[in-house]
Design a protein around this motif. Structure first.
Motif, PDB file in Angstrom:
ATOM      1  N   PRO A 100       0.839  -1.118   0.069  1.00 32.24           N
ATOM      2  CA  PRO A 100       0.239   0.080   0.019  1.00 32.24           C
ATOM      3  C   PRO A 100       0.797   1.312  -0.036  1.00 32.24           C
ATOM      4  O   PRO A 100       2.241   1.064   0.185  1.00 32.24           O
ATOM      5  N   GLY A 101       0.296   2.585  -0.175  1.00 27.51           N
ATOM      6  CA  GLY A 101       0.932   3.686  -0.128  1.00 27.51           C
ATOM      7  C   GLY A 101       1.813   3.950   1.117  1.00 27.51           C
ATOM      8  O   GLY A 101       1.460   3.399   2.179  1.00 27.51           O
ATOM      9  N   LEU A 102       2.784   4.552   1.102  1.00 31.87           N
ATOM     10  CA  LEU A 102       3.463   4.744   2.393  1.00 31.87           C
ATOM     11  C   LEU A 102       3.299   6.233   2.912  1.00 31.87           C
ATOM     12  O   LEU A 102       3.936   6.580   3.715  1.00 31.87           O
ATOM     13  N   GLY A 103       2.158   6.724   2.309  1.00 32.93           N
ATOM     14  CA  GLY A 103       1.942   8.077   2.980  1.00 32.93           C
ATOM     15  C   GLY A 103       1.655   9.051   2.077  1.00 32.93           C
ATOM     16  O   GLY A 103       2.366   8.930   0.849  1.00 32.93           O
ATOM     17  N   LYS A 104       0.779  10.073   2.190  1.00 26.48           N
ATOM     18  CA  LYS A 104       0.607  10.971   1.109  1.00 26.48           C
ATOM     19  C   LYS A 104       1.538  11.807   1.130  1.00 26.48           C
ATOM     20  O   LYS A 104       1.644  12.630   0.045  1.00 26.48           O
ATOM     21  N   ASP A 105       2.353  12.176   2.115  1.00 24.72           N
ATOM     22  CA  ASP A 105       3.665  13.049   1.908  1.00 24.72           C
ATOM     23  C   ASP A 105       4.747  12.429   1.152  1.00 24.72           C
ATOM     24  O   ASP A 105       5.753  13.048   1.189  1.00 24.72           O
ATOM     25  N   VAL A 106       4.671  11.232   1.036  1.00 26.81           N
ATOM     26  CA  VAL A 106       5.799  10.533   0.515  1.00 26.81           C
ATOM     27  C   VAL A 106       6.156  10.957  -1.089  1.00 26.81           C
ATOM     28  O   VAL A 106       5.016  10.310  -1.541  1.00 26.81           O
ATOM     29  N   ASN A 107       7.071  11.126  -1.531  1.00 30.47           N
ATOM     30  CA  ASN A 107       7.272  11.245  -3.011  1.00 30.47           C
ATOM     31  C   ASN A 107       7.748   9.884  -3.540  1.00 30.47           C
ATOM     32  O   ASN A 107       8.705   9.241  -3.125  1.00 30.47           O
ATOM     33  N   PRO A 108       6.970   9.459  -4.644  1.00 30.55           N
ATOM     34  CA  PRO A 108       7.229   7.984  -5.097  1.00 30.55           C
ATOM     35  C   PRO A 108       8.806   7.935  -5.658  1.00 30.55           C
ATOM     36  O   PRO A 108       9.190   6.917  -5.568  1.00 30.55           O
ATOM     37  N   LYS A 109       9.313   8.855  -6.141  1.00 30.10           N
ATOM     38  CA  LYS A 109      10.674   8.850  -6.672  1.00 30.10           C
ATOM     39  C   LYS A 109      11.860   8.664  -5.686  1.00 30.10           C
ATOM     40  O   LYS A 109      12.804   8.143  -5.716  1.00 30.10           O
ATOM     41  N   ASN A 110      11.441   8.899  -4.028  1.00 30.91           N
ATOM     42  CA  ASN A 110      12.157   8.511  -3.174  1.00 30.91           C
ATOM     43  C   ASN A 110      12.000   7.299  -2.430  1.00 30.91           C
ATOM     44  O   ASN A 110      12.567   6.870  -1.456  1.00 30.91           O
ATOM     45  N   VAL A 111      11.232   6.507  -3.144  1.00 29.47           N
ATOM     46  CA  VAL A 111      10.853   5.062  -2.545  1.00 29.47           C
ATOM     47  C   VAL A 111      11.481   4.068  -3.289  1.00 29.47           C
ATOM     48  O   VAL A 111      11.773   4.025  -4.530  1.00 29.47           O
ATOM     49  N   VAL A 112      12.461   3.108  -2.607  1.00 28.25           N
ATOM     50  CA  VAL A 112      13.358   2.006  -3.162  1.00 28.25           C
ATOM     51  C   VAL A 112      12.719   0.829  -2.978  1.00 28.25           C
ATOM     52  O   VAL A 112      12.375   0.595  -1.683  1.00 28.25           O
ATOM     53  N   ILE A 113      12.475  -0.132  -3.778  1.00 31.84           N
ATOM     54  CA  ILE A 113      12.142  -1.368  -3.690  1.00 31.84           C
ATOM     55  C   ILE A 113      12.999  -2.333  -3.746  1.00 31.84           C
ATOM     56  O   ILE A 113      13.962  -2.439  -4.902  1.00 31.84           O
ATOM     57  N   ASP A 114      13.347  -3.376  -2.692  1.00 31.13           N
ATOM     58  CA  ASP A 114      14.102  -4.190  -2.815  1.00 31.13           C
ATOM     59  C   ASP A 114      13.679  -5.651  -2.609  1.00 31.13           C
ATOM     60  O   ASP A 114      12.651  -5.789  -1.918  1.00 31.13           O
ATOM     61  N   CYS A 115      14.291  -6.554  -3.329  1.00 25.72           N
ATOM     62  CA  CYS A 115      13.619  -8.066  -3.206  1.00 25.72           C
ATOM     63  C   CYS A 115      14.863  -8.913  -2.881  1.00 25.72           C
ATOM     64  O   CYS A 115      15.878  -8.704  -3.387  1.00 25.72           O
ATOM     65  N   ALA A 116      14.277  -9.890  -2.138  1.00 24.72           N
ATOM     66  CA  ALA A 116      15.482 -10.861  -1.788  1.00 24.72           C
ATOM     67  C   ALA A 116      14.736 -12.154  -1.560  1.00 24.72           C
ATOM     68  O   ALA A 116      13.690 -12.431  -1.020  1.00 24.72           O
ATOM     69  N   LYS A 117      15.623 -13.308  -1.523  1.00 23.93           N
ATOM     70  CA  LYS A 117      15.051 -14.403  -1.442  1.00 23.93           C
ATOM     71  C   LYS A 117      16.559 -15.341  -1.024  1.00 23.93           C
ATOM     72  O   LYS A 117      17.620 -15.341  -1.635  1.00 23.93           O
ATOM     73  N   ALA A 118      16.545 -16.034   0.031  1.00 26.85           N
ATOM     74  CA  ALA A 118      17.750 -16.930   0.572  1.00 26.85           C
ATOM     75  C   ALA A 118      18.020 -17.914  -0.607  1.00 26.85           C
ATOM     76  O   ALA A 118      17.234 -18.595  -1.552  1.00 26.85           O
ATOM     77  N   GLY A 119      19.416 -17.836  -1.115  1.00 25.79           N
ATOM     78  CA  GLY A 119      19.890 -18.684  -2.235  1.00 25.79           C
ATOM     79  C   GLY A 119      19.715 -17.928  -3.647  1.00 25.79           C
ATOM     80  O   GLY A 119      20.240 -18.492  -4.641  1.00 25.79           O
ATOM     81  N   PHE A 120      19.286 -16.612  -3.594  1.00 30.87           N
ATOM     82  CA  PHE A 120      19.214 -15.919  -4.527  1.00 30.87           C
ATOM     83  C   PHE A 120      20.098 -14.583  -4.920  1.00 30.87           C
ATOM     84  O   PHE A 120      20.294 -13.980  -3.534  1.00 30.87           O
TER      85      PHE A 120
END
Length: 142
Positions: free
Chosen positions: A91-111
């Motif tokens: 979901p959104g991280l708040g109405k005042d958060v600029n989407p350009k400042n949001v970093v998505i990280d994905c991780a899985k053991a063994g990858f």
């Protein structure tokens, strides 16, 4: 007569397939529908969604996906786990958060992370942002 019926049936099938292509593609109406289903209201901010897959395109189930606000307040992040198809929704991280400042990280053991695709529908201000992660098996260490 038989050839004409088969030809018309083939033409009808092709027309139906072409008409449904926009629904199958990422973008266009898909983002509009997703925005409506999530409400896309100003209280929650911009939501994120995507897929975690391996280098062959197979889903990676139960991957850890974290959205973090860069230069934000301490603890301004959300961590979830992808479903069995490798899909996630944040979901959104708040109405005042600029989407350009949001970093998505994905991780899985063994990858290990290989690449990431970020898609933004610029014509709809609060449209969900798609972030797809690609992971590869980690090299074995001895």
């Amino acid at each position: 007569m038989k050839k004409m019926i088969l030809g018309l049936a083939g033409l009808a099938f092709a027309a139906g397939t072409l008409a449904s292509l926009p629904a199958l593609a990422n973008g266009g109406d898909f983002f509009n529908e997703l925005s409506e289903s999530w409400g896309a209201n100003s209280d929650t901010g911009v939501p994120y969604f995507g897929w975690v897959r391996d280098t062959k395109g197979k889903p990676i189930a139960r991957a850890i996906v974290t959205a973090t606000v860069q230069n934000g307040a301490d603890g301004q992040s959300v961590t979830i786990i992808s479903d069995n198809l490798g899909h996630y929704k944040i979901p959104g991280l708040g109405k005042d958060v600029n989407p350009k400042n949001v970093v998505i990280d994905c991780a899985k053991a063994g990858f290990r992370p290989v690449s990431q695709d970020r898609r933004v529908l610029r014509t709809l201000p609060k449209a969900p942002i798609e972030v797809d992660c690609k992971l590869a098996p980690a090299a074995a260490t001895s």
